[in-house]
Design a protein around this motif. Structure first.
Motif, PDB file in Angstrom:
ATOM      1  N   ASN A  20       0.797  -0.970   0.289  1.00 19.78           N
ATOM      2  CA  ASN A  20      -0.199  -0.069  -0.236  1.00 19.78           C
ATOM      3  C   ASN A  20       0.983   1.098  -0.212  1.00 19.78           C
ATOM      4  O   ASN A  20       1.875   1.368  -0.442  1.00 19.78           O
ATOM      5  CB  ASN A  20      -0.860   0.302   1.247  1.00 19.78           C
ATOM      6  N   GLY A  40       7.470   0.897   6.409  1.00 19.55           N
ATOM      7  CA  GLY A  40       6.868   1.183   5.676  1.00 19.55           C
ATOM      8  C   GLY A  40       5.196   0.741   7.113  1.00 19.55           C
ATOM      9  O   GLY A  40       4.928   1.415   7.467  1.00 19.55           O
ATOM     10  N   THR A  41       5.745  -0.703   7.512  1.00 17.65           N
ATOM     11  CA  THR A  41       4.989  -0.775   8.578  1.00 17.65           C
ATOM     12  C   THR A  41       5.284  -0.522   9.746  1.00 17.65           C
ATOM     13  O   THR A  41       4.319  -0.468  10.375  1.00 17.65           O
ATOM     14  CB  THR A  41       5.523  -2.290   8.593  1.00 17.65           C
ATOM     15  N   GLY A  64       1.284   4.644  13.911  1.00 17.68           N
ATOM     16  CA  GLY A  64       1.339   6.249  13.547  1.00 17.68           C
ATOM     17  C   GLY A  64       1.872   7.093  13.858  1.00 17.68           C
ATOM     18  O   GLY A  64       2.466   8.553  13.878  1.00 17.68           O
ATOM     19  N   SER A 104      -2.152   5.303  17.859  1.00 16.11           N
ATOM     20  CA  SER A 104      -2.778   5.222  16.035  1.00 16.11           C
ATOM     21  C   SER A 104      -2.368   3.462  15.237  1.00 16.11           C
ATOM     22  O   SER A 104      -1.077   3.308  16.346  1.00 16.11           O
ATOM     23  CB  SER A 104      -3.237   6.234  15.014  1.00 16.11           C
ATOM     24  N   GLY A 105      -2.599   3.017  14.661  1.00 20.09           N
ATOM     25  CA  GLY A 105      -1.665   2.082  13.372  1.00 20.09           C
ATOM     26  C   GLY A 105      -2.251   0.698  14.761  1.00 20.09           C
ATOM     27  O   GLY A 105      -3.444   0.512  15.190  1.00 20.09           O
ATOM     28  N   PRO A 149       3.812  -6.198   5.289  1.00 26.33           N
ATOM     29  CA  PRO A 149       2.255  -5.738   5.523  1.00 26.33           C
ATOM     30  C   PRO A 149       2.145  -5.397   7.282  1.00 26.33           C
ATOM     31  O   PRO A 149       1.766  -4.613   8.109  1.00 26.33           O
ATOM     32  CB  PRO A 149       1.223  -5.004   5.195  1.00 26.33           C
ATOM     33  N   HIS A 150       2.101  -6.629   7.979  1.00 24.99           N
ATOM     34  CA  HIS A 150       2.101  -6.906   9.570  1.00 24.99           C
ATOM     35  C   HIS A 150       3.405  -7.443  10.257  1.00 24.99           C
ATOM     36  O   HIS A 150       3.300  -7.626  10.994  1.00 24.99           O
ATOM     37  CB  HIS A 150       1.185  -7.838   9.201  1.00 24.99           C
ATOM     38  N   HIS A 193       1.827   2.771   2.024  1.00 22.10           N
ATOM     39  CA  HIS A 193       2.885   2.635   2.798  1.00 22.10           C
ATOM     40  C   HIS A 193       4.217   1.744   2.459  1.00 22.10           C
ATOM     41  O   HIS A 193       5.692   1.692   3.588  1.00 22.10           O
ATOM     42  CB  HIS A 193       3.001   2.284   4.500  1.00 22.10           C
ATOM     43  N   HIS A 240       5.772   2.565  10.183  1.00 19.68           N
ATOM     44  CA  HIS A 240       5.163   4.017   9.554  1.00 19.68           C
ATOM     45  C   HIS A 240       3.546   3.688  10.221  1.00 19.68           C
ATOM     46  O   HIS A 240       2.836   4.102  11.245  1.00 19.68           O
ATOM     47  CB  HIS A 240       5.214   4.744   8.415  1.00 19.68           C
ATOM     48  N   ARG A 241       3.028   2.584   9.783  1.00 17.85           N
ATOM     49  CA  ARG A 241       1.683   2.488  10.177  1.00 17.85           C
ATOM     50  C   ARG A 241       1.791   1.861  11.701  1.00 17.85           C
ATOM     51  O   ARG A 241       0.848   2.310  11.619  1.00 17.85           O
ATOM     52  CB  ARG A 241       1.045   1.828   8.910  1.00 17.85           C
TER      53      ARG A 241
END
Length: 370
Positions: A2, A349-350, A356, A191-192, A284-285, A4, A352-353
């Motif tokens: 995605n 990326g992960t 947050g 968040s996240g 992503p996880h 991120h 940052h998500r």
């Protein structure tokens, strides 16, 4: 993948010391100097610290100082800080004096630091069970996870699952799943991701050999790895393959309820095993963590190396930290056949998500990868 995946800087999610600075020595951490160091390596960092009970007030003052500098725009490369412990069922390479059971009042003080930048604290799901180093601690039963987790999460502090005992793997797995459920039923001030982990496969009961750290072990490595049939691994069969604790964490990550950290230095965890794990959990996880320390001093204890690998060991011969920077681990992951976008997701990326994080320096790339 995605949005991120690209255009965010890599993040040293879990690191203990850059240069000659031991992050756990709050008196000597020059935050401006640390930010400059991160800039020179083109990374952001979540410095991860050990905390003695008698240093709690000192830690609070350090976090307040960090928050003030961050608000003044002085620390763009340090988007948060983290703790390893104090609620750990097994020490591992952690200094013994930094493992303790906080009282309710102390938990509330730690939780309040979430408003100032504390992103997570490593804790053991089985910290209160028989076999834990904290089982008989006077404060151990003052507060359970049904109180501790909502208190932390309300302020944005995530539990990071880790440092399990090896006494009852099935119970440890069930407790980990219960903690994830409590977290997802709690109000969250951040968040996240609501739950993250310490490094997968380390400091937890396993049914496989996850690392080959000595010269003798490496001679057996190819045969052992081939016997594991990594391509045949599946999430529903992981309990019998790797053990119920890592299996539970990996399934919760695959469901999107946990952001799991794993080391790609090839020394904490074999690279083939690490690669297969992130494929099963979902890139992503999954997050790279270095567990990095640059000097022979960590949390007040002297460290040493052996001739067999680049890990740092404490005097008892237990692994205390790694030494490879994030750029090296990214190269290791690429060498395992992961794609550039996948590696960028793992390295930045992960994180940052999950945390947050704000993207303050999107132009950053790791040194040597420009």
């Amino acid at each position: 993948m995605n949005e991120h995946t690209t255009d965010v800087p890599p993040v040293e999610v879990h690191c203990h010391g850059f240069g000659d600075v031991d992050f756990s020595d709050f008196r000597k951490v020059d935050l401006a100097r640390l930010d400059d160091w991160c800039a020179s390596e083109a990374v952001q960092a979540l410095p991860t610290m050990y905390l003695r009970r008698d240093k709690l007030s000192e830690f609070e003052e350090f976090v307040r100082r960090y928050d003030a500098m961050r608000k003044d725009g002085l620390l763009p490369h340090i988007p948060g800080i983290a703790l390893e412990g104090p609620l750990l069922a097994s020490h591992g390479g952690t200094p013994a004096q930094t493992v303790w059971a906080p009282t309710r009042g102390e938990w509330s003080r730690l939780a309040a630091l979430g408003e100032l930048g504390l992103k997570y604290t490593v804790m053991s799901p089985d910290a209160f069970r028989q076999g834990s180093t904290l089982h008989d601690a006077p404060e151990a039963r003052e507060a359970g996870f049904d109180w501790i987790l909502p208190e932390l999460l309300a302020h944005g502090v995530r539990p990071a699952l880790g440092h399990f005992t090896r006494q009852d793997p099935r119970a440890g797995a069930e407790l980990a799943a219960e903690m994830v459920e409590i977290a997802w039923q709690s109000e969250f001030g951040g968040s996240g991701a609501r739950v993250v982990t310490d490094h997968l496969f380390n400091d937890m009961p396993l049914t496989i050999r996850h690392a080959f750290r000595s010269t003798a072990a490496r001679r057996e490595r190819d045969r052992v790895i081939a016997s594991y049939d990594l391509p045949g691994w599946s999430l529903d069969a992981l309990d019998t393959i790797v053990g119920p604790v890592p299996a539970t964490i990996m399934r919760e990550a695959a469901r999107g309820r946990v952001a799991a950290c794993i080391n790609f230095d090839g020394e904490h965890v074999d690279l083939a095993i690490a690669t297969r794990a992130v494929q099963l959990m979902g890139i992503p996880h999954s997050m790279m963590m270095t567990d990095r320390c640059d000097s022979a001093r960590l949390g007040g204890q002297d460290l040493h190396r052996t001739e067999d690998n680049g890990l740092w060991y404490q005097n008892a011969g237990i692994v205390a930290a790694g030494s490879q920077p994030l750029a090296r681990q990214m190269a290791n992951a690429l060498g395992q056949g992961l794609t550039e976008p996948e590696v960028r997701m793992l390295a930045g990326g992960t994180a940052h998500r999950a945390f947050g994080l704000t993207t303050t320096a999107p132009q950053l790339v790791p040194a040597g990868r420009r």
